[in-house]
Structures are given as structure tokens and as C-alpha cells.
Design an enzyme around this catalytic site. Structure first.
Site, PDB file in Angstrom:
ATOM      1  N   LEU A 182      -2.560 -15.309  -2.826  1.00 30.27           N
ATOM      2  CA  LEU A 182      -3.963 -15.004  -3.071  1.00 30.27           C
ATOM      3  C   LEU A 182      -4.083 -14.118  -4.301  1.00 30.27           C
ATOM      4  O   LEU A 182      -3.568 -13.010  -4.329  1.00 30.27           O
ATOM      5  CB  LEU A 182      -4.588 -14.316  -1.854  1.00 30.27           C
ATOM      6  N   HIS A 241      -0.167  -1.893  -2.491  1.00 27.29           N
ATOM      7  CA  HIS A 241      -0.570  -1.726  -3.882  1.00 27.29           C
ATOM      8  C   HIS A 241      -2.086  -1.533  -3.945  1.00 27.29           C
ATOM      9  O   HIS A 241      -2.832  -2.079  -3.122  1.00 27.29           O
ATOM     10  CB  HIS A 241      -0.166  -2.976  -4.675  1.00 27.29           C
TER      11      HIS A 241
END
Length: 339
Positions: free
Chosen positions: A126, A230
Site C-alpha cells: 500500500l 514509521h
């Protein structure tokens, strides 16, 4: 309007651009022509297959801006993982050391290498281009996969997992990998990630420590990022948590990003999606829905404001939306409320 469709060979340059923009740590999109084209070919075979059973298939989709015909994102599903190439994770656990004689009791965290998710379905790949990160695009790019999976359950496993990108800096350096590199490997984090993306995984089994790692032996920087994501991945994780995904202690072996899981039938979109008959006419005000046709090779999905007649199990589409979704009067669509 943004529309989701299966990838095709003519999308190669767009996929390459996305791979380059995705940066370090995105193992499923290596910047390599042969591998990207092979991934597209593998996806095309999966979509064209009439065999509605669980296979080692890759379904790769793209998000297209209908006004410009530009590909602005990608999203994928691996029907099974670990059956041909090992699918490694660390599992976070604890061990207790106790001495009666000294009356000392210590519980310590450990990381144990394993392949517990072998055979699971993985949602992956994604990535939404920076210029398209607005409005409902991120939500569509993540959630449509669950409509597709709910419509084709025989093609997927009962367990669905997602590996979330772990912490690394703008230079691609991971604090977790830095410790592993110092003690067990002799390559930078981007090189290790690139090797995995290229399908070169044998070095993991050859060099990775076989015994549990005591987390307390890691550097403070490495310990701090275990199970953390992240910064760019936080919105994606939040969407998956809303769908019912949770972390059961599994983290990536390179950057220690969390792996989340859910049972297919328990995923919110899979549970709550509805199928309705199509009526062609003028669109009236209503709620925002993610809507898709029920096709495989000609799959289409988008976000639209729809008026739904629950009693008649019908939804009104104008001719433009029906054409985009490749449906006609009396056909079937699958919908789920956007929020």
C-alpha cells in the site's frame, strides 16, 4: 474521481515511479524492472484465474485519477505467504530467571525467530503518492481490499496479516537493524531490504541468530523502536486498527515494525458490507460509501455519495458511475459506509 482497478502491464512506468517514491524499507516494491514486471504478470494471472481456491497468488491494484488517467497509488494482497519463500518474524516474549538461594527474580523480554504466519493472507504494497494524500483516498486505498476479499473468500486464508513499516530515518537507517548489523550482518539496512525485495532471502537463515535475543542486550535506540511504526505508516495502521487488526507481539526482523493480524470474517468491512441491486437514474443526496462491482478480472471500486433503499436492497447510480464501475441496471454491487 479516484477508481481502483487491477494493475496491467501498461502501468509499469507508473509502478516504477511509485517504487522510487516509496523510498527505503518498502520491500514489496523493489526498484527493479524485471521484478516489477514479473509482479505485474503474476497479478494478471491471478485476476484472470477462474480457480476460486486458495493459491499462491498476488492481487495488485492501482488507484487511478479518472480526470487525468494518472496512477497515484497501489495496494495489494498476497493470498498466502511463506509457502515458497520463508516468511520470518520475531515474536516478543518473556523468560523468567529465579534463584531460590539468592532470592533473585528477573523477568526479561526476548525476541524469538519464527515462521508462525506461514499460509496466512497478507495485505501489502500500500502506497499513496504524496500529491494524492488528501480527502478519502487513503481510506479507499486501504479498505477496498476487504470488499474484494469478502466477495472472494475462497481465494484467501482465514488469517489476514499486515507488516507495518518500522522506524528508519531519511537516509534509510534503522536503529534496530544497526544493532543486528553490528553483531550478525555486515550490510547496511537499505541493502538488506533490497535483497529481500529481490527475493534473496537465504542470507536471513544463514546469518540471523537462531536462538532468542535478549532485548535488554540491544542498544537503547534499538529497544525504543521495537513495535513502533514509521511516521508515514501511522495513518495506515490506524485504519487497520479500526478494522479490527491487532498486534500479537510479532515484529519485523529488520526494522522491528509491528505485524498486525485479524480473522477474515472478523474484519469490520468484511462483516458489514452489503450487496445491493443497481438502479440507473439521477443520484440523490445520501451518505459516502465505498462501492465496488462483484467482478474479479474487471474489478472496480470507488467512493461515491449514494442513496440506498434498504427495504428494496437497491442503490441508485447515475450512468457515469455505473459505467466507471462496469455495472448495468439490475446488476449487483458491494458497498460499505466510508465512515
Amino acid at each position: 474521481m479516484m477508481v481502483i482497478r487491477p494493475i496491467r502491464q501498461s502501468d509499469y512506468l507508473a509502478l516504477l515511479s511509485i517504487a522510487e517514491e516509496s523510498g527505503h524499507g518498502f520491500t514489496s516494491l523493489p526498484v527493479n524492472e524485471a521484478l516489477l514486471k514479473a509482479k505485474i504478470s503474476r497479478s494478471e494471472r491471478a485476476f484472470k484465474s477462474s480457480n476460486e481456491t486458495l493459491e499462491n497468488d498476488c492481487y495488485l491494484f492501482v488507484m487511478v485519477d479518472t480526470e487525468t488517467d494518472e496512477v497515484v497509488g497501489t495496494s495489494g494482497i498476497e493470498s498466502t505467504v511463506g509457502l515458497r519463500d520463508p516468511f520470518y518474524h520475531y515474536h516478543q516474549g518473556k523468560v523468567t530467571h529465579y534463584s531460590n538461594e539468592l532470592n533473585v527474580y528477573n523477568t526479561v523480554d526476548i525476541l524469538t525467530l519464527g515462521n508462525d504466519y506461514t499460509g496466512a493472507t497478507e495485505i501489502c504494497t500500500l502506497f499513496l503518492s504524496k500529491k494524492a494524500r488528501h480527502g478519502t483516498n487513503g481510506r479507499l486505498l486501504s479498505r477496498f481490499r476487504f470488499l474484494f476479499m469478502g466477495q472472494n473468500k475462497n481465494r484467501f486464508s482465514d488469517t489476514v496479516v499486515a507488516e507495518m513499516r518500522g522506524v528508519s530515518d531519511e537516509f534509510g537507517q534503522s536503529p534496530f537493524w544497526a544493532w543486528l548489523q553490528e553483531h550478525f550482518f555486515s550490510m547496511p539496512f537499505p541493502d538488506a531490504v533490497h535483497r529481500v525485495g529481490m527475493g534473496q532471502k537465504s542470507f536471513i537463515a544463514e546469518l540471523m541468530p537462531k536462538y532468542p535475543i535478549y532485548a535488554s542486550l540491544l542498544s537503547a535506540e534499538a529497544q525504543a523502536v521495537i513495535g513502533q511504526v514509521h511516521e508515514q505508516t501511522k495513518p495506515a495502521l490506524a485504519l487497520l486498527e479500526q478494522e479490527g487488526f491487532c498486534n500479537r507481539g510479532y515484529v519485523d526482523i529488520f526494522d522491528a515494525g509491528p505485524t498486525v493480524e485479524a480473522k477474515l470474517d472478523d474484519i469490520l468491512t468484511v462483516k458489514n458490507r452489503q450487496e445491493y441491486s443497481v438502479c440507473i437514474g439521477e443520484l440523490e443526496g445520501g451518505k459516502e460509501y465505498i462501492i465496488s462491482n462483484l467482478e474479479v478480472a474487471d474489478y472496480r471500486a470507488t467512493v461515491a455519495t449514494l442513496s440506498v433503499n434498504v427495504e428494496k436492497s437497491a442503490v441508485m447510480l447515475n450512468t457515469e458511475l455505473a459505467s466507471i464501475l462496469k455495472v448495468s441496471e439490475g446488476g449487483k454491487v458491494s458497498i460499505i459506509a466510508l465512515r
